[in-house]
Scaffold this active site. Sequence first.
Site, PDB file in Angstrom:
ATOM      1  N   TYR A  92       0.849  -1.186   0.000  1.00  0.00           N
ATOM      2  CA  TYR A  92       0.000   0.000   0.000  1.00  0.00           C
ATOM      3  C   TYR A  92       0.886   1.237   0.000  1.00  0.00           C
ATOM      4  CZ  TYR A  92      -3.167   3.630   1.696  1.00  0.00           C
ATOM      5  OH  TYR A  92      -3.880   4.793   1.835  1.00  0.00           O
ATOM      6  N   HIS A  93       0.547   2.220  -0.842  1.00  0.00           N
ATOM      7  CA  HIS A  93       1.386   3.410  -1.013  1.00  0.00           C
ATOM      8  C   HIS A  93       0.898   4.542  -0.125  1.00  0.00           C
ATOM      9  CE1 HIS A  93       4.004   6.307  -2.818  1.00  0.00           C
ATOM     10  NE2 HIS A  93       4.321   5.546  -3.843  1.00  0.00           N
ATOM     11  N   GLY A  94       1.703   4.934   0.855  1.00  0.00           N
ATOM     12  CA  GLY A  94       1.372   6.075   1.695  1.00  0.00           C
ATOM     13  C   GLY A  94       1.667   7.382   0.991  1.00  0.00           C
ATOM     14  N   SER A 131       3.962  -0.932  -5.983  1.00  0.00           N
ATOM     15  CA  SER A 131       2.690  -0.455  -5.438  1.00  0.00           C
ATOM     16  C   SER A 131       1.754  -0.181  -6.610  1.00  0.00           C
ATOM     17  CB  SER A 131       2.880   0.829  -4.629  1.00  0.00           C
ATOM     18  OG  SER A 131       1.617   1.349  -4.255  1.00  0.00           O
ATOM     19  N   GLU A 182      -2.584   6.717  -5.564  1.00  0.00           N
ATOM     20  CA  GLU A 182      -2.960   6.277  -4.223  1.00  0.00           C
ATOM     21  C   GLU A 182      -2.261   7.116  -3.156  1.00  0.00           C
ATOM     22  OE1 GLU A 182      -3.844   1.932  -3.095  1.00  0.00           O
ATOM     23  OE2 GLU A 182      -1.733   2.231  -2.564  1.00  0.00           O
TER      24      GLU A 182
END
Length: 328
Positions: A115-117, A182, A188
């Site tokens: 998951y890409h912050g 990602s 995202e």
Amino acid sequence: MLELLGTVLTYVETYLGHYIDIDFTLWLTWLLAPLLLTFFLPFVIFLMFYMNAVILYIYKLHRDRLRHAYETHIWDGAIKTIAALWDAHGWLWHGYEISGLENIPDNSPALIVYYHGAIPIDIYYFIAKSYLFKNRLIHTVADRFLFKIPGFKIVSEVLKVIPGTVQTCSNILKENNLLAISPGGVYEAQFGDSYYRLMWKKRLGFAKVALDAKVPVIPIFTQNLREAFRSVSFAHWVWLKLYSITRLPIVPIYGGFPVKLKTHVGEPIPYTADLTPELLQIKVMHALEALIMKHQRLPGSILRALLERLYVVPKPSEEDEDENEKEK
């Protein structure tokens, strides 16, 4: 007479006003300088203590690895030094941990999906720990705009960061490497929120890579990642429009909060010949969403994430959450 008096007063007012402005500015500067120093100097002392802690942490935990690395290959030594710095930063600032590192293979290829912050600082920490403790450098796929930044070329060459076509990624995996992707990417990163929804749209590139290379896919998720750095939520449609035109990460980001970060490595999803890219995408999405639901309280809270540096409140089970909803 009146005209002459008015002229004199105007001249005096202009002269005195100019003189007073200059004098006031100098006076204010000299007055505030000691006050500003009283706030700045403690920060410098804090920074010095912080750097001391980083150096001592590196010496305590990684001195043997660094000495051996520099004796074997110069780039290996340089990478291990960089990895040790990131590992120390993660330990001090975020109490960074990894759960499930044993799911990362020691000597076989795998595709890591994350998951890409807003800023993927967790991947920097994760790559650092993997290199230090498993001696495996994870190749990463980055957005093309990064390769236009001055100085990024040597970083990408040494740390194995690539723009990432399907064939290039597949070849890296076929050479027995680890590769991190990602699927949500910059989109995202910019438009995700504290509910941690996956924003992959119909992107199937990562699934095609895994199937072509015949490797397992390993989902990973970092708890509280959105609480460390966040993108602004106001004027959403403006940023979305600008992004659709430029394809650049232009949404303002704020944060750097010292929240608790913990990366959870899921079980590998094995390659099977009957999988299609669409089916594999769904399987990986479900696996990553399961990690999020298991380890992340939704919506994320910066205050709670800060408190988790001291005490971790167990996440309630789905049954407890259902009962709470019924009571409401």
